[in-house]
Enzyme design. Sequence first.
Site, PDB file in Angstrom:
ATOM      1  N   LEU A  46       0.918  -1.257   0.014  1.00 40.33           N
ATOM      2  CA  LEU A  46      -0.045   0.024  -0.064  1.00 40.33           C
ATOM      3  C   LEU A  46       0.807   1.205  -0.057  1.00 40.33           C
ATOM      4  O   LEU A  46       0.435   2.263  -0.548  1.00 40.33           O
ATOM      5  CB  LEU A  46      -0.978   0.195   1.037  1.00 40.33           C
ATOM      6  CG  LEU A  46      -1.791  -1.125   1.402  1.00 40.33           C
ATOM      7  CD1 LEU A  46      -2.651  -0.965   2.535  1.00 40.33           C
ATOM      8  CD2 LEU A  46      -2.936  -1.117   0.020  1.00 40.33           C
ATOM      9  N   GLY A  82       6.246   4.129   4.646  1.00 38.43           N
ATOM     10  CA  GLY A  82       6.283   5.300   5.421  1.00 38.43           C
ATOM     11  C   GLY A  82       8.019   5.438   6.145  1.00 38.43           C
ATOM     12  O   GLY A  82       8.786   4.831   5.480  1.00 38.43           O
ATOM     13  N   GLY A  83       8.114   6.198   7.238  1.00 43.96           N
ATOM     14  CA  GLY A  83       9.372   6.522   7.656  1.00 43.96           C
ATOM     15  C   GLY A  83      10.166   5.408   8.198  1.00 43.96           C
ATOM     16  O   GLY A  83      11.250   5.260   8.221  1.00 43.96           O
ATOM     17  N   ASP A 113       3.868  14.750  14.118  1.00 43.21           N
ATOM     18  CA  ASP A 113       4.298  14.301  12.859  1.00 43.21           C
ATOM     19  C   ASP A 113       2.925  14.472  11.861  1.00 43.21           C
ATOM     20  O   ASP A 113       2.683  13.577  11.104  1.00 43.21           O
ATOM     21  CB  ASP A 113       4.795  12.991  12.600  1.00 43.21           C
ATOM     22  CG  ASP A 113       5.408  12.653  11.396  1.00 43.21           C
ATOM     23  OD1 ASP A 113       5.800  13.692  10.736  1.00 43.21           O
ATOM     24  OD2 ASP A 113       5.496  11.744  11.038  1.00 43.21           O
ATOM     25  N   CYS A 172       6.863  -0.279   5.784  1.00 41.10           N
ATOM     26  CA  CYS A 172       5.949  -0.384   4.861  1.00 41.10           C
ATOM     27  C   CYS A 172       4.609  -1.113   5.065  1.00 41.10           C
ATOM     28  O   CYS A 172       4.555  -1.510   6.308  1.00 41.10           O
ATOM     29  CB  CYS A 172       6.376  -1.787   3.764  1.00 41.10           C
ATOM     30  SG  CYS A 172       8.134  -1.208   2.915  1.00 41.10           S
ATOM     31  N   LEU A 173       3.734  -0.593   4.482  1.00 40.85           N
ATOM     32  CA  LEU A 173       2.125  -0.801   4.724  1.00 40.85           C
ATOM     33  C   LEU A 173       1.516  -1.897   3.759  1.00 40.85           C
ATOM     34  O   LEU A 173       1.677  -1.559   2.792  1.00 40.85           O
ATOM     35  CB  LEU A 173       1.295   0.356   4.658  1.00 40.85           C
ATOM     36  CG  LEU A 173      -0.127   0.527   5.417  1.00 40.85           C
ATOM     37  CD1 LEU A 173       0.061   0.170   7.208  1.00 40.85           C
ATOM     38  CD2 LEU A 173      -0.820   1.656   5.424  1.00 40.85           C
ATOM     39  N   LYS A 206       1.407  -2.761   9.143  1.00 36.55           N
ATOM     40  CA  LYS A 206       2.456  -2.067   9.155  1.00 36.55           C
ATOM     41  C   LYS A 206       3.800  -2.883   9.691  1.00 36.55           C
ATOM     42  O   LYS A 206       3.558  -3.337  10.905  1.00 36.55           O
ATOM     43  CB  LYS A 206       2.258  -0.859   9.858  1.00 36.55           C
ATOM     44  CG  LYS A 206       3.303   0.213   9.840  1.00 36.55           C
ATOM     45  CD  LYS A 206       3.273   1.557  10.541  1.00 36.55           C
ATOM     46  CE  LYS A 206       4.313   2.491  10.469  1.00 36.55           C
ATOM     47  NZ  LYS A 206       4.167   3.672  11.275  1.00 36.55           N
TER      48      LYS A 206
END
Length: 352
Positions: free
Chosen positions: A146, A149-150, A265, A153-154, A168
């Site tokens: 999907l 991110g920092g 954030d 992965c999703l 996640k």
Amino acid sequence: MWALLSTSLSCLLDAIPEPTLFTTSGSPLAKKDSPISIFSSKMEAQSPRMVPVVEEAHHQDLNKRILIALIVASTLLVGIVLFLSCCWICRLRKSRACSAKSKSNDVPMLDKLNSLRMAEKNGSVAAMEYHLLQAATNNFQEDNFLGEGGRGCLYKACFSEKLLAAVKRFEGEEQDIEREFENELNWLMKIHHQNIISLLGYCIHGETRFLVYEMMQNWSLESQLHGPTHGSALTWNLRMKIAVDVARGLEYLHEHCNPPVVHRDLKSSNVLLDSDFSAKLSDFGLAVTSGIQNKYIKLSGTLGYVAPEYLLDGKLSDKSDVYAFGVLLLELLIGRKPVEKISPDHCHASTC
């Protein structure tokens, strides 16, 4: 079965001799000039009771044969019925065993998620087995990817036809993984709001960490604004709706949580949209307790959304989230990223 019974009876009936052979002398079938008829009449005259005795013996023999045929046919019929009944029972048991086996593979997964939802309502989150996540994401194949991110992965996780989730996977240095994973897990166990992402579960597998969230069908605000559609699906009413939802989520964090929480954030990629384009805040790995404006903490966040006082002096408060929210509003209005790379020719032309 009935064909077999009728065949047996017909064979027995065919074997029976014709009764006309034992007629009396007055029978119209007997020939007058036949020697046998004359002999029969003489014998009949000499012993008039012989023919009835023979006929009675013949009928008794016939009744015995019919009885035996009926018994054999009934036995065969009962045997066939019992055989078919046994086959049907065995097939029914086999089908039930197969269905029970298939349900046993699916029910633990669904029960686990149902228990996670109940635990989430009660303020706690249960652990999930790694093999369930591996099966739901098809071993984390690229088809279920999907976004990134920092810290990881999703992936899309399909636990059933009607139950989808997002997984996640935390990746990076071990200390950072452990800190952000535990921080987000702890905060989402405490925070429950319609504009905050819901946590369904977590998993620890070796050095890898996983968090399981509710599925957001329209992904993130960043993908809607800066993806292939470039915000074409976002009408002005939807953009206002998203802005209000984000404001409500921040209001809950700053004013209704005890102690208050600073997200730290807030950005378009951390604003997720469901099927109705309702916005929910996500990614609480950097969230901290508010009221520490006189303390200095490690600088974290995304360039373009970080407040100046936090960027320059390292002072953090709930106003830092308010500044990031203002940047997010501009991003919604003009559809531009907070920080963009500009070519030298474009930069020179704009300066002139």
